[in-house]
Design a protein around this motif. Structure first.
Motif, PDB file in Angstrom:
ATOM      1  N   HIS A 152       0.835  -1.201   0.000  1.00  0.00           N
ATOM      2  CA  HIS A 152       0.000   0.000   0.000  1.00  0.00           C
ATOM      3  C   HIS A 152       0.866   1.245   0.000  1.00  0.00           C
ATOM      4  CE1 HIS A 152       0.796  -0.663   4.288  1.00  0.00           C
ATOM      5  NE2 HIS A 152       0.623   0.630   4.427  1.00  0.00           N
ATOM      6  N   LEU A 153       0.244   2.353  -0.347  1.00  0.00           N
ATOM      7  CA  LEU A 153       0.938   3.627  -0.467  1.00  0.00           C
ATOM      8  C   LEU A 153       0.581   4.489   0.724  1.00  0.00           C
ATOM      9  CD1 LEU A 153       2.554   5.605  -2.307  1.00  0.00           C
ATOM     10  CD2 LEU A 153       0.362   6.309  -3.226  1.00  0.00           C
ATOM     11  N   ARG A 154       1.561   5.120   1.286  1.00  0.00           N
ATOM     12  CA  ARG A 154       1.312   6.016   2.415  1.00  0.00           C
ATOM     13  C   ARG A 154       1.564   7.448   1.994  1.00  0.00           C
ATOM     14  NH1 ARG A 154       3.498   3.796   8.088  1.00  0.00           N
ATOM     15  NH2 ARG A 154       2.272   1.890   8.122  1.00  0.00           N
ATOM     16  N   LEU A 155       0.645   8.324   2.339  1.00  0.00           N
ATOM     17  CA  LEU A 155       0.820   9.750   2.076  1.00  0.00           C
ATOM     18  C   LEU A 155       1.120  10.464   3.378  1.00  0.00           C
ATOM     19  CD1 LEU A 155      -2.016  10.661  -0.426  1.00  0.00           C
ATOM     20  CD2 LEU A 155       0.404  10.584  -0.859  1.00  0.00           C
ATOM     21  N   THR A 156       2.022  11.404   3.287  1.00  0.00           N
ATOM     22  CA  THR A 156       2.301  12.226   4.457  1.00  0.00           C
ATOM     23  C   THR A 156       1.233  13.294   4.566  1.00  0.00           C
ATOM     24  OG1 THR A 156       3.648  13.749   3.166  1.00  0.00           O
ATOM     25  CG2 THR A 156       4.784  11.858   4.168  1.00  0.00           C
ATOM     26  N   ALA A 157       1.240  14.004   5.648  1.00  0.00           N
ATOM     27  CA  ALA A 157       0.268  15.090   5.844  1.00  0.00           C
ATOM     28  C   ALA A 157       0.467  16.161   4.771  1.00  0.00           C
ATOM     29  CB  ALA A 157       0.421  15.687   7.236  1.00  0.00           C
ATOM     30  N   ARG A 158       1.703  16.434   4.435  1.00  0.00           N
ATOM     31  CA  ARG A 158       1.983  17.428   3.392  1.00  0.00           C
ATOM     32  C   ARG A 158       1.453  16.945   2.045  1.00  0.00           C
ATOM     33  NH1 ARG A 158       8.008  19.204   2.068  1.00  0.00           N
ATOM     34  NH2 ARG A 158       7.956  19.662   4.276  1.00  0.00           N
ATOM     35  N   GLY A 159       1.626  15.660   1.739  1.00  0.00           N
ATOM     36  CA  GLY A 159       1.125  15.092   0.494  1.00  0.00           C
ATOM     37  C   GLY A 159      -0.384  15.184   0.398  1.00  0.00           C
ATOM     38  N   ARG A 160      -1.078  14.896   1.501  1.00  0.00           N
ATOM     39  CA  ARG A 160      -2.545  15.018   1.511  1.00  0.00           C
ATOM     40  C   ARG A 160      -2.966  16.466   1.296  1.00  0.00           C
ATOM     41  NH1 ARG A 160      -2.332  12.637   6.391  1.00  0.00           N
ATOM     42  NH2 ARG A 160      -1.720  10.499   6.125  1.00  0.00           N
ATOM     43  N   ALA A 161      -2.260  17.392   1.929  1.00  0.00           N
ATOM     44  CA  ALA A 161      -2.590  18.818   1.769  1.00  0.00           C
ATOM     45  C   ALA A 161      -2.401  19.255   0.321  1.00  0.00           C
ATOM     46  CB  ALA A 161      -1.729  19.663   2.707  1.00  0.00           C
ATOM     47  N   VAL A 162      -1.335  18.815  -0.306  1.00  0.00           N
ATOM     48  CA  VAL A 162      -1.082  19.160  -1.709  1.00  0.00           C
ATOM     49  C   VAL A 162      -2.177  18.596  -2.598  1.00  0.00           C
ATOM     50  CG1 VAL A 162       0.472  18.738  -3.661  1.00  0.00           C
ATOM     51  CG2 VAL A 162       1.402  19.461  -1.471  1.00  0.00           C
ATOM     52  N   LEU A 163      -2.599  17.364  -2.361  1.00  0.00           N
ATOM     53  CA  LEU A 163      -3.683  16.773  -3.155  1.00  0.00           C
ATOM     54  C   LEU A 163      -4.991  17.531  -2.972  1.00  0.00           C
ATOM     55  CD1 LEU A 163      -3.062  12.934  -2.856  1.00  0.00           C
ATOM     56  CD2 LEU A 163      -2.790  14.395  -4.852  1.00  0.00           C
ATOM     57  N   TRP A 164      -5.306  17.945  -1.754  1.00  0.00           N
ATOM     58  CA  TRP A 164      -6.536  18.715  -1.519  1.00  0.00           C
ATOM     59  C   TRP A 164      -6.479  20.064  -2.220  1.00  0.00           C
ATOM     60  CZ3 TRP A 164     -11.084  17.185  -0.190  1.00  0.00           C
ATOM     61  CH2 TRP A 164     -11.250  16.029   0.563  1.00  0.00           C
ATOM     62  N   ILE A 165      -5.326  20.700  -2.182  1.00  0.00           N
ATOM     63  CA  ILE A 165      -5.178  22.001  -2.850  1.00  0.00           C
ATOM     64  C   ILE A 165      -5.321  21.839  -4.358  1.00  0.00           C
ATOM     65  CG2 ILE A 165      -3.511  23.831  -3.377  1.00  0.00           C
ATOM     66  CD1 ILE A 165      -2.543  23.545  -0.448  1.00  0.00           C
ATOM     67  N   LEU A 166      -4.685  20.816  -4.936  1.00  0.00           N
ATOM     68  CA  LEU A 166      -4.812  20.566  -6.376  1.00  0.00           C
ATOM     69  C   LEU A 166      -6.257  20.284  -6.767  1.00  0.00           C
ATOM     70  CD1 LEU A 166      -1.631  18.433  -7.145  1.00  0.00           C
ATOM     71  CD2 LEU A 166      -2.098  20.792  -7.837  1.00  0.00           C
ATOM     72  N   ALA A 167      -6.963  19.511  -5.947  1.00  0.00           N
ATOM     73  CA  ALA A 167      -8.373  19.220  -6.232  1.00  0.00           C
ATOM     74  C   ALA A 167      -9.209  20.490  -6.163  1.00  0.00           C
ATOM     75  CB  ALA A 167      -8.898  18.177  -5.252  1.00  0.00           C
ATOM     76  N   ALA A 168      -8.949  21.353  -5.184  1.00  0.00           N
ATOM     77  CA  ALA A 168      -9.694  22.606  -5.057  1.00  0.00           C
ATOM     78  C   ALA A 168      -9.429  23.527  -6.243  1.00  0.00           C
ATOM     79  CB  ALA A 168      -9.316  23.306  -3.751  1.00  0.00           C
ATOM     80  N   VAL A 169      -8.184  23.580  -6.700  1.00  0.00           N
ATOM     81  CA  VAL A 169      -7.845  24.410  -7.862  1.00  0.00           C
ATOM     82  C   VAL A 169      -8.544  23.869  -9.112  1.00  0.00           C
ATOM     83  CG1 VAL A 169      -5.946  25.056  -9.414  1.00  0.00           C
ATOM     84  CG2 VAL A 169      -5.675  25.287  -6.949  1.00  0.00           C
ATOM     85  N   ALA A 170      -8.564  22.555  -9.283  1.00  0.00           N
ATOM     86  CA  ALA A 170      -9.228  21.954 -10.444  1.00  0.00           C
ATOM     87  C   ALA A 170     -10.723  22.259 -10.429  1.00  0.00           C
ATOM     88  CB  ALA A 170      -8.989  20.451 -10.469  1.00  0.00           C
ATOM     89  N   VAL A 171     -11.361  22.152  -9.272  1.00  0.00           N
ATOM     90  CA  VAL A 171     -12.794  22.460  -9.163  1.00  0.00           C
ATOM     91  C   VAL A 171     -13.039  23.934  -9.457  1.00  0.00           C
ATOM     92  CG1 VAL A 171     -14.698  22.635  -7.514  1.00  0.00           C
ATOM     93  CG2 VAL A 171     -13.333  20.556  -7.616  1.00  0.00           C
ATOM     94  N   ALA A 172     -12.181  24.809  -8.956  1.00  0.00           N
ATOM     95  CA  ALA A 172     -12.338  26.243  -9.204  1.00  0.00           C
ATOM     96  C   ALA A 172     -12.201  26.559 -10.690  1.00  0.00           C
ATOM     97  CB  ALA A 172     -11.309  27.034  -8.392  1.00  0.00           C
ATOM     98  N   LEU A 173     -11.239  25.942 -11.371  1.00  0.00           N
ATOM     99  CA  LEU A 173     -11.058  26.180 -12.807  1.00  0.00           C
ATOM    100  C   LEU A 173     -12.260  25.687 -13.606  1.00  0.00           C
ATOM    101  CD1 LEU A 173      -7.292  25.351 -13.351  1.00  0.00           C
ATOM    102  CD2 LEU A 173      -8.400  27.573 -13.541  1.00  0.00           C
ATOM    103  N   VAL A 174     -12.769  24.510 -13.269  1.00  0.00           N
ATOM    104  CA  VAL A 174     -13.929  23.978 -13.979  1.00  0.00           C
ATOM    105  C   VAL A 174     -15.141  24.880 -13.757  1.00  0.00           C
ATOM    106  CG1 VAL A 174     -15.584  22.065 -13.994  1.00  0.00           C
ATOM    107  CG2 VAL A 174     -13.141  21.602 -14.055  1.00  0.00           C
ATOM    108  N   THR A 175     -15.321  25.362 -12.548  1.00  0.00           N
ATOM    109  CA  THR A 175     -16.434  26.262 -12.246  1.00  0.00           C
ATOM    110  C   THR A 175     -16.288  27.578 -12.994  1.00  0.00           C
ATOM    111  OG1 THR A 175     -16.616  25.273 -10.054  1.00  0.00           O
ATOM    112  CG2 THR A 175     -17.688  27.402 -10.384  1.00  0.00           C
TER     113      THR A 175
END
Length: 136
Positions: A42-65
């Motif tokens: 299995h793959l483990r994400l650090t807290a920083r990695g999770r934060a980066v993924l959430w930020i990227l997802a938020a940016v993608a949603v904002a661009l689509v909107t």
């Protein structure tokens, strides 16, 4: 003849016995990085990695909107009311444009509109030609 067995440093507990090659007369080697990952499963994400993924997802949603809100279609445009007009001898498109232009309109813009409206190849007219002009 007797073979000597060379002993290496003690193996850490994190490396399983399956990840090492145990052949009599050879030195055991620790598992390499791909072997360790394969056994982990299995793959483990650090807290920083999770934060980066959430930020990227938020940016993608904002661009689509943002793009989606600008892509809305205009509503139906009301048809322009026109009348047919027969060109008289000596009459020019400029004269016709002056007669149908509103007081605040530039006659040059009206000439361009008449050329587009009648799909004329140029601004020249012939006597007897039927054109359409905006109703006044």
């Amino acid at each position: 003849m007797m073979s000597a067995m060379v002993m290496g440093p003690a193996m850490p507990n994190s490396v399983s016995s399956r990840a090492t090659n145990r052949v009599p007369g050879r030195v055991s080697r620790p598992a390499t990085a791909p072997e360790r990952t394969a056994t982990a499963g299995h793959l483990r994400l650090t807290a920083r990695g999770r934060a980066v993924l959430w930020i990227l997802a938020a940016v993608a949603v904002a661009l689509v909107t943002l793009i989606g809100s600008q892509a809305s279609a205009d509503g139906p445009v009301a048809a322009q009311e026109v009348v047919r007009r027969v060109v008289q001898p000596g009459e020019t498109l400029w004269q016709i444009a002056e007669s149908v232009a509103a007081p605040s309109q530039d006659v040059r813009d009206v000439v361009v509109d008449l050329v587009r409206l009648n799909e004329l190849p140029e601004a020249g007219l012939m006597a007897g030609q039927v054109i359409v002009v905006p109703a006044s």
